[in-house]
Design an enzyme around this catalytic site. Structure first.
Site, PDB file in Angstrom:
ATOM      1  N   THR A  62      15.456   2.552  -6.629  1.00  0.00           N
ATOM      2  CA  THR A  62      14.257   2.449  -5.800  1.00  0.00           C
ATOM      3  C   THR A  62      14.006   3.772  -5.094  1.00  0.00           C
ATOM      4  OG1 THR A  62      13.094   1.067  -4.202  1.00  0.00           O
ATOM      5  CG2 THR A  62      15.458   1.318  -3.845  1.00  0.00           C
ATOM      6  N   LYS A  66      13.391   7.307  -8.189  1.00  0.00           N
ATOM      7  CA  LYS A  66      12.887   6.825  -9.483  1.00  0.00           C
ATOM      8  C   LYS A  66      12.678   7.955 -10.502  1.00  0.00           C
ATOM      9  CE  LYS A  66      10.869   2.614  -7.688  1.00  0.00           C
ATOM     10  NZ  LYS A  66       9.764   1.674  -7.685  1.00  0.00           N
ATOM     11  N   ASP A 103       8.105  -2.037 -12.967  1.00  0.00           N
ATOM     12  CA  ASP A 103       7.188  -2.187 -11.822  1.00  0.00           C
ATOM     13  C   ASP A 103       5.766  -2.546 -12.272  1.00  0.00           C
ATOM     14  OD1 ASP A 103       9.055  -1.622  -9.807  1.00  0.00           O
ATOM     15  OD2 ASP A 103       8.732   0.538  -9.964  1.00  0.00           O
ATOM     16  N   ALA A 129      -3.553   6.760  -5.875  1.00  0.00           N
ATOM     17  CA  ALA A 129      -3.210   7.418  -7.143  1.00  0.00           C
ATOM     18  C   ALA A 129      -1.799   8.001  -7.094  1.00  0.00           C
ATOM     19  CB  ALA A 129      -4.248   8.495  -7.465  1.00  0.00           C
ATOM     20  N   GLY A 130      -0.900   7.316  -6.379  1.00  0.00           N
ATOM     21  CA  GLY A 130       0.509   7.741  -6.344  1.00  0.00           C
ATOM     22  C   GLY A 130       1.271   7.152  -7.524  1.00  0.00           C
ATOM     23  N   TYR A 218       4.522  -6.138   0.086  1.00  0.00           N
ATOM     24  CA  TYR A 218       4.825  -7.549   0.356  1.00  0.00           C
ATOM     25  C   TYR A 218       5.393  -7.775   1.745  1.00  0.00           C
ATOM     26  CZ  TYR A 218       9.734  -6.594  -0.839  1.00  0.00           C
ATOM     27  OH  TYR A 218      11.001  -6.103  -0.882  1.00  0.00           O
TER      28      TYR A 218
HETATM   29  P1  ATR Z   1       3.754   5.788  -4.283  1.00  0.00           P
HETATM   30  O1  ATR Z   1       4.305   6.814  -5.227  1.00  0.00           O
HETATM   31  O2  ATR Z   1       4.786   4.893  -3.683  1.00  0.00           O
HETATM   32  O3  ATR Z   1       2.614   5.019  -4.857  1.00  0.00           O
HETATM   33  P2  ATR Z   1       2.561   8.004  -2.903  1.00  0.00           P
HETATM   34  O4  ATR Z   1       2.773   8.862  -4.070  1.00  0.00           O
HETATM   35  O5  ATR Z   1       2.956   8.496  -1.570  1.00  0.00           O
HETATM   36  O6  ATR Z   1       3.230   6.573  -3.024  1.00  0.00           O
HETATM   37  O7  ATR Z   1       1.018   7.616  -2.937  1.00  0.00           O
HETATM   38  C1  ATR Z   1       0.399   7.167  -1.844  1.00  0.00           C
HETATM   39  C2  ATR Z   1      -1.091   6.982  -2.159  1.00  0.00           C
HETATM   40  O8  ATR Z   1      -1.689   6.518  -0.977  1.00  0.00           O
HETATM   41  C3  ATR Z   1      -1.804   8.266  -2.547  1.00  0.00           C
HETATM   42  O9  ATR Z   1      -2.826   7.949  -3.469  1.00  0.00           O
HETATM   43  C4  ATR Z   1      -2.397   8.710  -1.216  1.00  0.00           C
HETATM   44  O10 ATR Z   1      -3.588   9.477  -1.306  1.00  0.00           O
HETATM   45  P3  ATR Z   1      -3.522  11.078  -1.604  1.00  0.00           P
HETATM   46  O11 ATR Z   1      -3.246  11.186  -3.063  1.00  0.00           O
HETATM   47  O12 ATR Z   1      -4.859  11.582  -1.235  1.00  0.00           O
HETATM   48  O13 ATR Z   1      -2.415  11.604  -0.752  1.00  0.00           O
HETATM   49  C5  ATR Z   1      -2.741   7.378  -0.611  1.00  0.00           C
HETATM   50  N1  ATR Z   1      -2.837   7.451   0.848  1.00  0.00           N
HETATM   51  C6  ATR Z   1      -1.829   7.673   1.728  1.00  0.00           C
HETATM   52  N2  ATR Z   1      -2.311   7.674   2.991  1.00  0.00           N
HETATM   53  C7  ATR Z   1      -3.648   7.459   2.909  1.00  0.00           C
HETATM   54  C8  ATR Z   1      -4.712   7.323   3.871  1.00  0.00           C
HETATM   55  N3  ATR Z   1      -4.474   7.435   5.191  1.00  0.00           N
HETATM   56  N4  ATR Z   1      -5.949   7.083   3.405  1.00  0.00           N
HETATM   57  C9  ATR Z   1      -6.192   6.960   2.086  1.00  0.00           C
HETATM   58  N5  ATR Z   1      -5.247   7.067   1.134  1.00  0.00           N
HETATM   59  C10 ATR Z   1      -3.994   7.312   1.529  1.00  0.00           C
END
Ligand code: ATR
Length: 287
Positions: A62, A66, A103, A129-130, A218
């Site tokens: 986790t 990953k 996942d 888009a993370g 969740y």
């Molecule tokens: P994970 O890999 O767990 O999905 P991550 O890579 O940190 O997490 O992705 C977080 C996502 O939430 C990203 O798409 C991020 O947007 P950016 O690509 O612009 O950074 C989005 N995100 C985080 N905080 C945000 C906020 N306050 N408003 C809108 N989108 C947000």
């Protein structure tokens, strides 16, 4: 000999995976245990060597490992390869380490439990888009979903995903404007997860009341995003289903058995203080 499995993460003490897998081992009369292992960043290679030496049969991976685990594995399944992220490792009979990613497929199973297989024809919008968004987009594509678009604060990252999956990449403002076009909305950002990150990633005023709205978080079970969707009269899919199905698919990877996800949901819901009544989730304290 008793088998053992683990979850590697940082933090990991809060994980519900050990209790879930141990319950499934018991239910299926498999003599095995499952433990949380705290692995700080930079120590993944050492952890993998130790797990092999100590005879683990497999493990989950986790946050934040990953991606970092990949150089220490011998082979990846197609989804883990495409995503460059692994959440499940199986020690093969010949000792090779096989990485997979359950996942995204776990999310799709959870979604289809609510939406049915006809969902494949619907227009889907992923918010964020993370890594999680990318896994879900690829899993949806593999399962035959035909219209998967992505909106994100940083549009370039949405474009990167839709470059692989087809579909449109939108800014949050464009998505807000055109929200009425979508029948399935999937929230993957950490916004609304805690009071420190209060709010919604985008306004829902143009959301169609027929749309199915999902969140991958969740805890809390009902994020602000889901609460706003419920207030709008939408059907929702909470993140607990994804968590349970990703675990069930990992369990199948290790044992060949797909465990009982329904009973697990009831159990975890009760632990979290919720209950499903006539298809609707209620907080037990509200009753
Ligand atoms: P994970 O890999 O767990 O999905 P991550 O890579 O940190 O997490 O992705 C977080 C996502 O939430 C990203 O798409 C991020 O947007 P950016 O690509 O612009 O950074 C989005 N995100 C985080 N905080 C945000 C906020 N306050 N408003 C809108 N989108 C947000």
């Amino acid at each position: 000999m008793k088998k053992w499995y683990a979850v590697l993460g940082d933090p990991v003490s809060h994980s519900k995976s050990p209790a879930m897998h141990e319950h499934w081992f018991g239910e299926n009369a498999i003599d095995a245990s499952y433990i949380p292992v705290h692995v700080p960043a930079g120590e993944v290679g050492e952890a993998v060597r130790s797990l092999r030496t100590l005879g683990a049969s497999g493990w989950n991976v986790t946050v934040p490992h990953k991606q970092a685990i990949i150089p220490f594995l011998d082979e990846l399944d197609s989804l883990a390869e495409a995503m460059q992220a692994v959440n499940t490792v199986r020690v093969m009979p010949d000792g090779r380490l096989r990485g997979s990613n359950t996942d995204g497929p776990g999310f799709v199973r959870s979604l289809e439990q609510a939406a049915g297989p006809a969902a494949k024809e619907e227009k889907v919008l992923i918010v964020g888009a993370g890594g999680a968004a990318s896994g879900i987009a690829l899993a949806l594509m593999q399962e035959g979903y035909r219209h998967v678009s992505v909106c994100n604060r940083t549009v370039g990252k949405a474009e990167y995903i839709t470059g692989k999956t087809g579909g449109e990449a939108l800014s949050l403002a464009e998505a807000e404007e055109r929200l009425g076009e979508y029948r399935i909305l999937i929230q993957t950002t950490p916004v609304g997860m805690s009071t420190a990150r209060a709010g919604l990633p985008l306004g829902l005023h143009n959301l169609s009341p027929d749309a199915l709205v999902a969140d991958i978080v969740y805890s809390p079970l009902h994020t602000e995003f889901l609460k706003a969707a419920m207030a709008n009269g939408n059907r929702i899919v909470d993140g607990l289903g994804m968590f349970i199905f990703q675990g069930a698919l990992a369990f199948r990877e290790w044992t060949g058995i797909l465990p009982d996800t329904e009973k697990m949901r009831e159990r975890l819901m009760r632990e979290m203080g919720y209950s499903d009544v006539e298809g609707k989730t209620k907080e037990l304290s509200e009753k």
